[in-house]
Write a protein that holds these residues in place. Sequence first.
Motif, mmCIF file in Angstrom:
data_model
loop_
_atom_site.group_PDB
_atom_site.id
_atom_site.type_symbol
_atom_site.label_atom_id
_atom_site.label_comp_id
_atom_site.label_asym_id
_atom_site.label_seq_id
_atom_site.Cartn_x
_atom_site.Cartn_y
_atom_site.Cartn_z
ATOM 1 N N LYS A 55 0.840 -1.192 0.000
ATOM 2 C CA LYS A 55 0.000 0.000 0.000
ATOM 3 C C LYS A 55 0.876 1.244 0.000
ATOM 4 O O LYS A 55 1.996 1.228 -0.476
ATOM 5 N N GLU A 56 0.369 2.349 0.537
ATOM 6 C CA GLU A 56 1.044 3.625 0.404
ATOM 7 C C GLU A 56 2.425 3.667 1.041
ATOM 8 O O GLU A 56 3.240 4.508 0.680
ATOM 9 N N TYR A 57 2.706 2.768 1.950
ATOM 10 C CA TYR A 57 4.008 2.821 2.611
ATOM 11 C C TYR A 57 5.157 2.532 1.656
ATOM 12 O O TYR A 57 6.311 2.799 1.990
ATOM 13 N N TYR A 58 4.871 2.016 0.452
ATOM 14 C CA TYR A 58 5.960 1.756 -0.485
ATOM 15 C C TYR A 58 6.670 3.040 -0.896
ATOM 16 O O TYR A 58 7.812 3.010 -1.350
ATOM 17 N N ARG A 59 6.006 4.204 -0.716
ATOM 18 C CA ARG A 59 6.605 5.473 -1.152
ATOM 19 C C ARG A 59 7.859 5.830 -0.358
ATOM 20 O O ARG A 59 8.592 6.738 -0.755
ATOM 21 N N ILE A 60 8.101 5.134 0.720
ATOM 22 C CA ILE A 60 9.324 5.393 1.481
ATOM 23 C C ILE A 60 10.567 5.030 0.663
ATOM 24 O O ILE A 60 11.680 5.490 0.977
ATOM 25 N N ILE A 61 10.391 4.260 -0.426
ATOM 26 C CA ILE A 61 11.544 3.920 -1.261
ATOM 27 C C ILE A 61 12.165 5.160 -1.892
ATOM 28 O O ILE A 61 13.352 5.148 -2.232
ATOM 29 N N PHE A 62 11.387 6.233 -2.045
ATOM 30 C CA PHE A 62 11.926 7.439 -2.677
ATOM 31 C C PHE A 62 12.953 8.143 -1.784
ATOM 32 O O PHE A 62 13.686 9.013 -2.253
ATOM 33 N N ILE A 63 12.977 7.780 -0.525
ATOM 34 C CA ILE A 63 14.014 8.275 0.381
ATOM 35 C C ILE A 63 14.984 7.151 0.728
ATOM 36 O O ILE A 63 16.201 7.346 0.713
ATOM 37 N N HIS A 64 14.444 5.980 1.005
ATOM 38 C CA HIS A 64 15.276 4.865 1.470
ATOM 39 C C HIS A 64 16.307 4.413 0.434
ATOM 40 O O HIS A 64 17.501 4.302 0.745
ATOM 41 N N VAL A 65 15.866 4.167 -0.781
ATOM 42 C CA VAL A 65 16.781 3.632 -1.800
ATOM 43 C C VAL A 65 17.860 4.642 -2.183
ATOM 44 O O VAL A 65 19.055 4.299 -2.193
ATOM 45 N N PRO A 66 17.508 5.909 -2.492
ATOM 46 C CA PRO A 66 18.578 6.873 -2.788
ATOM 47 C C PRO A 66 19.540 7.071 -1.617
ATOM 48 O O PRO A 66 20.748 7.233 -1.833
ATOM 49 N N ALA A 67 19.029 7.056 -0.389
ATOM 50 C CA ALA A 67 19.910 7.203 0.773
ATOM 51 C C ALA A 67 20.876 6.027 0.869
ATOM 52 O O ALA A 67 22.061 6.206 1.180
ATOM 53 N N ALA A 68 20.385 4.815 0.613
ATOM 54 C CA ALA A 68 21.249 3.634 0.657
ATOM 55 C C ALA A 68 22.313 3.702 -0.438
ATOM 56 O O ALA A 68 23.484 3.378 -0.207
ATOM 57 N N TRP A 69 21.900 4.116 -1.650
ATOM 58 C CA TRP A 69 22.877 4.267 -2.726
ATOM 59 C C TRP A 69 23.959 5.276 -2.340
ATOM 60 O O TRP A 69 25.144 5.042 -2.540
ATOM 61 N N MET A 70 23.531 6.427 -1.793
ATOM 62 C CA MET A 70 24.485 7.468 -1.453
ATOM 63 C C MET A 70 25.390 7.047 -0.308
ATOM 64 O O MET A 70 26.557 7.450 -0.249
ATOM 65 N N SER A 71 24.892 6.229 0.607
ATOM 66 C CA SER A 71 25.730 5.782 1.726
ATOM 67 C C SER A 71 26.929 4.997 1.214
ATOM 68 O O SER A 71 28.048 5.152 1.728
ATOM 69 N N MET A 72 26.727 4.185 0.180
ATOM 70 C CA MET A 72 27.835 3.414 -0.395
ATOM 71 C C MET A 72 28.717 4.273 -1.284
ATOM 72 O O MET A 72 29.952 4.191 -1.232
ATOM 73 N N TRP A 73 28.084 5.114 -2.103
ATOM 74 C CA TRP A 73 28.854 5.947 -3.018
ATOM 75 C C TRP A 73 29.759 6.919 -2.261
ATOM 76 O O TRP A 73 30.939 7.075 -2.606
ATOM 77 N N LEU A 74 29.244 7.554 -1.225
ATOM 78 C CA LEU A 74 30.046 8.514 -0.472
ATOM 79 C C LEU A 74 31.182 7.830 0.274
ATOM 80 O O LEU A 74 32.243 8.432 0.475
ATOM 81 N N TYR A 75 30.982 6.585 0.673
ATOM 82 C CA TYR A 75 32.089 5.878 1.321
ATOM 83 C C TYR A 75 33.218 5.653 0.322
ATOM 84 O O TYR A 75 34.404 5.810 0.649
ATOM 85 N N VAL A 76 32.856 5.292 -0.912
ATOM 86 C CA VAL A 76 33.869 5.122 -1.954
ATOM 87 C C VAL A 76 34.587 6.443 -2.219
ATOM 88 O O VAL A 76 35.814 6.484 -2.365
ATOM 89 N N VAL A 77 33.827 7.541 -2.265
ATOM 90 C CA VAL A 77 34.427 8.869 -2.477
ATOM 91 C C VAL A 77 35.368 9.213 -1.328
ATOM 92 O O VAL A 77 36.492 9.699 -1.548
ATOM 93 N N MET A 78 34.928 8.960 -0.104
ATOM 94 C CA MET A 78 35.758 9.247 1.067
ATOM 95 C C MET A 78 37.065 8.458 1.012
ATOM 96 O O MET A 78 38.154 9.012 1.250
ATOM 97 N N VAL A 79 36.968 7.175 0.686
ATOM 98 C CA VAL A 79 38.164 6.336 0.593
ATOM 99 C C VAL A 79 39.063 6.823 -0.541
ATOM 100 O O VAL A 79 40.296 6.842 -0.416
#
Length: 252
Positions: A55-79
């Motif tokens: 139901k409507e709770y699936y819309r949390i993916i618009f924050i959750h998925v990009p945040a998860a992607w950025m968490s990994m990408w920024l770690y690579v950038v930091m390293v």
Amino acid sequence: MALNWFKFASPASFYPIAGRLIPAFWIITLILLGLGLYWGFFETADRLGGSNAQKEYYRIIFIHVPAAWMSMWLYVVMVGWAAIGLVFNTRLSFMMANAVAPTGAIFTFLALWTGAFWGRPSWGTYWDWDPRLTSELVLFFLYIGYIALHSAIDDVRRADRAAALLAIVGLIMVPVIFWSINCPDPNQCAALHQRSDLTQIDGNILFAMLAMTFGFWTYSFATSFMRLRGIILQRESENAWVRDLLDTGDKA
């Protein structure tokens, strides 16, 4: 005329450039996040179909998925910046790594937090020691460990090197997270978290998700550059150009 890229490796040269870029990144961030949130809440399906309808709770993916992607990408950038600092002994590289770390930690926490709220209605629990969730938690601890280790050492140069080594060792968690979500054989690594596959996402949902992702990306630039300018002023405070800058009250 050839452009001398090494010139911008100097904190004194990069400081004003970062100041000019920050407003542009903030404007782009507001536009993209506004567009992504609007499209995600008003232009996507009211309910996802399929065998596991949400139901409507699936819309949390618009924050959750990009945040998860950025968490990994920024770690690579930091390293990446930390490794450049170790190899070439460039002050600005270590400063960049130090500036990126808090933003990466924020996105990792946001991914964990939104994932917990998503997990409750989807799986009936806020948390499970699923390898995919646990590896993201370990990534969060690596960010916190990097920041804490750097803060615990008084000598800045020693702190830069020690924290850089910790970050490089922790890089192993990025492929672990990726392959835990995109397991080659789902039958051998079944878990609560769904397998990621952009080819099976509805076009409107994908558009909103990508808009949020690029919005988070430009937000990372804006916040990291703001933090970087503060680090430069602090570390270069004994240099004449910083004293002149502070005396005139011009921080552009």
